[in-house]
Enzyme design. Sequence first.
Site, PDB file in Angstrom:
ATOM      1  N   ASP A  54     -11.774 -53.048  -0.913  1.00 28.15           N
ATOM      2  CA  ASP A  54     -10.505 -53.739  -1.128  1.00 28.15           C
ATOM      3  C   ASP A  54      -9.380 -52.855  -0.612  1.00 28.15           C
ATOM      4  O   ASP A  54      -9.466 -51.621  -0.696  1.00 28.15           O
ATOM      5  CB  ASP A  54     -10.286 -54.035  -2.615  1.00 28.15           C
ATOM      6  CG  ASP A  54     -11.168 -55.163  -3.130  1.00 28.15           C
ATOM      7  OD1 ASP A  54     -11.569 -56.020  -2.327  1.00 28.15           O
ATOM      8  OD2 ASP A  54     -11.441 -55.184  -4.338  1.00 28.15           O
ATOM      9  N   ASP A  82     -11.401 -62.234  -0.113  1.00 31.04           N
ATOM     10  CA  ASP A  82     -10.932 -62.857  -1.353  1.00 31.04           C
ATOM     11  C   ASP A  82      -9.936 -63.975  -1.063  1.00 31.04           C
ATOM     12  O   ASP A  82      -9.934 -65.007  -1.738  1.00 31.04           O
ATOM     13  CB  ASP A  82     -10.297 -61.822  -2.276  1.00 31.04           C
ATOM     14  CG  ASP A  82     -11.282 -60.765  -2.741  1.00 31.04           C
ATOM     15  OD1 ASP A  82     -12.493 -61.048  -2.790  1.00 31.04           O
ATOM     16  OD2 ASP A  82     -10.835 -59.653  -3.068  1.00 31.04           O
TER      17      ASP A  82
END
EC number: 3.4.23.36
Length: 157
Positions: A119, A138
Amino acid sequence: MRLSLLFWATFWAFLCDQVSKYLVVHWMGVAQRGSIDVLPPLLTFRYGENRGINFGLLQGDTDIARWILIGLSVLICVIVIGWLYRTRASRWMLISGGFLIGGALGNVVDRLLYGYVLDFLNMSCCGFDNPYVFNVADIFIFAGAAGLILLDTKKPT
């Protein structure tokens, strides 16, 4: 023809996710630098390793948790493909399904390669310091799921 749209949406979502992770994490070195201000405070690249699902839920630092999340992601992809294959899904539903599948597979590849999901996106605004990081996969998963829900034109019987 119809399922080729699903394939190409999946392909481009997956590719965008993996290229963005490579560029930001490896080429720009956010893992070593910790964070990179892009448009502070609105957008900052901040390194994160997610061993759970969104917002750190179901965190598990064991191999069994990793494989359960991989299996769950693949199962969801298979279910979405089967559902779209059996229905008369619109063009936008196929694109939405492809986004969801491409994003999910992008995170699966991370889990296979690294043991966790990479991330790097952090967004804050208006005095709120958001502690969470996410990635392009995401975004595609969220947009794809929203599209599948909002664009399903079949009326329940």
